[in-house]
Design a protein around this motif. Structure first.
Motif, short mmCIF file in Angstrom:
data_model
loop_
_atom_site.label_atom_id
_atom_site.label_comp_id
_atom_site.label_asym_id
_atom_site.label_seq_id
_atom_site.Cartn_x
_atom_site.Cartn_y
_atom_site.Cartn_z
N VAL A 85 0.84 -1.20 0.00
CA VAL A 85 0.00 0.00 0.00
C VAL A 85 0.88 1.25 0.00
CG1 VAL A 85 -1.70 1.31 1.33
CG2 VAL A 85 -1.93 -1.17 1.11
N GLU A 86 1.94 1.25 0.86
CA GLU A 86 2.81 2.42 0.93
C GLU A 86 3.54 2.65 -0.39
OE1 GLU A 86 5.33 1.51 4.18
OE2 GLU A 86 3.76 1.72 5.70
N ALA A 87 3.96 1.56 -1.03
CA ALA A 87 4.66 1.69 -2.31
C ALA A 87 3.73 2.24 -3.39
CB ALA A 87 5.23 0.33 -2.74
N LYS A 88 2.47 1.78 -3.38
CA LYS A 88 1.51 2.28 -4.36
C LYS A 88 1.21 3.76 -4.13
CE LYS A 88 -0.79 -1.90 -5.96
NZ LYS A 88 -0.64 -1.55 -7.39
N VAL A 89 1.16 4.18 -2.86
CA VAL A 89 0.97 5.59 -2.56
C VAL A 89 2.13 6.40 -3.14
CG1 VAL A 89 0.92 7.30 -0.71
CG2 VAL A 89 -0.43 5.21 -0.50
N ALA A 90 3.35 5.81 -3.08
CA ALA A 90 4.54 6.48 -3.61
C ALA A 90 4.72 6.25 -5.11
CB ALA A 90 5.78 6.00 -2.86
N GLY A 91 3.79 5.54 -5.74
CA GLY A 91 3.87 5.31 -7.18
C GLY A 91 4.84 4.25 -7.59
N GLN A 139 24.68 -8.68 3.30
CA GLN A 139 25.83 -8.39 2.45
C GLN A 139 26.45 -7.04 2.77
OE1 GLN A 139 24.08 -8.91 -1.42
NE2 GLN A 139 24.79 -11.04 -1.60
N GLY A 140 25.87 -6.34 3.78
CA GLY A 140 26.52 -5.14 4.27
C GLY A 140 25.97 -3.83 3.81
N PRO A 141 24.62 -3.63 3.86
CA PRO A 141 24.11 -2.31 3.52
C PRO A 141 24.50 -1.31 4.61
CG PRO A 141 22.36 -3.67 4.41
CD PRO A 141 23.56 -4.56 4.25
N ALA A 142 24.50 -0.07 4.28
CA ALA A 142 24.89 0.95 5.24
C ALA A 142 23.98 0.91 6.45
CB ALA A 142 24.81 2.33 4.59
N LYS A 143 24.58 1.03 7.65
CA LYS A 143 23.81 0.94 8.88
C LYS A 143 22.82 2.09 8.96
CE LYS A 143 24.24 0.30 13.85
NZ LYS A 143 25.16 0.21 14.98
N GLY A 144 21.59 1.73 9.28
CA GLY A 144 20.56 2.74 9.41
C GLY A 144 19.89 3.11 8.10
N LYS A 145 20.37 2.54 6.98
CA LYS A 145 19.75 2.86 5.70
C LYS A 145 18.36 2.27 5.66
CE LYS A 145 20.44 2.28 0.73
NZ LYS A 145 21.28 1.70 -0.32
N LYS A 146 17.40 3.04 5.22
CA LYS A 146 16.01 2.58 5.18
C LYS A 146 15.83 1.54 4.09
CE LYS A 146 11.27 4.21 4.95
NZ LYS A 146 10.39 5.36 4.79
N ARG A 147 15.24 0.41 4.44
CA ARG A 147 15.03 -0.67 3.48
C ARG A 147 13.87 -0.32 2.57
NH1 ARG A 147 11.77 -5.14 3.98
NH2 ARG A 147 11.39 -4.61 6.16
N ARG A 148 14.07 -0.51 1.26
CA ARG A 148 13.01 -0.20 0.31
C ARG A 148 12.64 -1.46 -0.46
NH1 ARG A 148 12.12 5.15 -0.54
NH2 ARG A 148 13.64 6.61 0.32
N LEU A 149 11.45 -1.50 -0.99
CA LEU A 149 11.03 -2.60 -1.83
C LEU A 149 11.66 -2.50 -3.20
CD1 LEU A 149 7.26 -2.60 -0.90
CD2 LEU A 149 8.96 -4.28 -0.22
#
Length: 332
Positions: free
Chosen positions: A224-230, A318-328
Motif C-alpha cells: 500500500v505504501e509503495a503504491k501511494v509512492a507510485g 551483504q553489508g548495507p549501510a547501517k541505518g539505511k532505510k530498506r526499500r522494496l
C-alpha cells in the motif's frame, strides 16, 4: 484502559469474585473496501432473492433449516429468541482438570479476567495461586452475546485467563478428514531417526514471541505504501519443493551440516573437532535457507529482520549501510 466485554462473578465452591472479561488479542490484518475497478465507488452486498433477482428487506427474511435439497423447516427469528439462553451473570467453575490432560486443539479464543475492584484482589489472588500451584484449570459453562461457551480458567503470568473451548463434537477426526494418512505409520531407519533428532536439537531455540512477525501483513502494508509512492513491489518467494523419500537421508545430513556446521560424514556419529577459523569455509549467503539467514541476521542485529523475506535478508547481510532505510525492489 479497555472496557470489559462482559462482567459478572467468577465462582468456585462458595468462593466468588466479581470479574470483568477483556480481549487478550487483537487483529492487525489490513482490511480493504470493495470498489468498482476504475472508480472510487464502494461496492455493497445486498440480500437478493436468487429466483427473482429482487432485493429482500431485512424484515422479510426468516431462517430455513434444509432437510433435503429445496425442502426447509422455516423458523422465525422470534422463535429462536424465545429459546436463546440469557446472558450469564456468573462463571461457575464446576470442576478442575490437569492442564496436561487437555489437548491444545480444544482451546479457542483467549480472554483476560480481572477483578472488578481492589477490594477483591485477595480472593482473585487466592484462585490464581491455587491454580498455579496445582497446574490445573477450572472448567465452566457460561453465556455471552447469545452463545453458550465451554471455558477453561487458568493462570497466565500474573493474571487469570479464560479460554473458550470447542466441544468434543466440534473437533474433527483426522483419519476421516485426511484420506492420505497411512493405516500404519511409516517406520524410519535408526540412522534417519538419529539424524532427524540431531537436526531438531541443532535448530532448537528458546520461545521468544517477539522474534516472530506477520510477514504477510507487513508486506501488504508495504504494498500500500509503495503504491501511494507510485512504485511497484516484488512478489513472494516460492515455497520449498517436497523432499523425495529416496533422497531423505542425504537431505537430512545436508540440513544438519548447515544447521550445526558438522561435516556430513560425522552427522550420525560424534561431532568432529572444529577446524581453525582460518581454515573454516563460510557458506555463501545464497546457499542458506531463510531460517539460517534469519539466525545470522539476529546475531548481527540487523534492524527490521523480522519483516524481511529471504532476498531482503541476503541483501541486508551483504553489508548495507547501517541505518539505511530498506526499500522494496521495483519491478517493471
Amino acid at each position: 484502559m479497555a472496557r470489559p466485554i462482559w462482567t459478572g462473578t467468577l465462582s468456585f465452591g462458595l468462593v466468588a469474585v466479581p470479574v470483568g472479561l477483556y480481549s487478550a488479542t487483537e487483529d492487525h490484518a489490513v482490511h480493504f473496501r470493495q470498489l468498482q475497478r476504475g472508480t472510487s465507488d464502494r461496492v455493497r452486498n445486498q440480500r437478493v432473492n436468487e429466483r427473482t433477482g429482487e432485493e429482500v428487506g431485512y424484515r422479510d427474511i426468516v431462517k430455513g433449516y434444509e432437510l433435503t435439497e429445496g425442502e426447509y423447516v422455516v423458523v422465525e427469528p422470534e422463535e429462536l429468541d424465545r429459546i436463546s439462553p440469557g446472558r450469564s451473570k456468573s462463571i461457575e467453575i464446576g470442576g478442575f482438570v490437569d492442564l496436561a490432560q487437555v489437548d491444545p486443539i480444544f482451546f479457542d479464543k483467549t480472554y483476560y479476567l480481572g477483578p472488578r475492584g481492589a477490594e477483591y484482589a485477595k480472593v482473585y489472588g487466592l484462585l490464581h495461586r491455587a491454580l498455579s500451584e496445582t497446574n490445573r484449570a477450572g472448567l465452566a459453562s457460561f453465556v455471552m452475546r447469545g452463545k453458550q461457551y465451554l471455558a477453561a480458567v487458568r493462570v497466565e503470568g500474573d493474571v487469570l485467563v479464560l479460554q473458550t473451548m470447542h466441544y468434543a463434537d466440534e473437533v474433527r477426526d483426522p483419519h476421516r478428514e485426511i484420506d492420505s494418512l497411512p493405516e500404519q505409520a511409516a517406520v524410519p531407519s535408526e540412522k534417519e531417526l538419529a539424524v532427524a533428532c540431531q537436526l531438531i536439537e541443532a535448530l532448537s531455540t528458546d520461545w521468544d514471541p517477539e522474534a516472530y512477525r506477520d510477514d504477510y501483513t507487513a508486506q501488504v502494508r508495504e504494498l500500500v505504501e509503495a503504491k501511494v509512492a507510485g512504485k511497484e513491489v516484488v512478489t513472494a518467494e516460492p515455497a520449498p519443493e517436497s523432499t523425495n523419500v529416496v533422497d531423505l537421508m542425504a537431505v537430512l545430513e545436508r540440513s544438519l551440516q548447515q544447521a550445526s556446521a558438522v561435516p556430513a560424514e560425522q552427522s550420525a556419529a560424534q561431532p568432529a573437532e572444529e577446524p581453525a577459523a582460518a581454515d573454516r569455509k563460510e557458506p555463501e549467503l545464497g546457499e542458506l535457507t531463510k531460517a539460517e539467514l534469519y539466525r545470522l541476521a539476529t546475531e548481527r542485529e540487523v534492524p527490521g529482520r523480522s519483516s524481511m523475506n529471504r532476498e531482503q535478508l541476503v541483501e541486508a547481510l551483504q553489508g548495507p549501510a547501517k541505518g539505511k532505510k530498506r526499500r522494496l525492489r521495483a519491478v517493471s
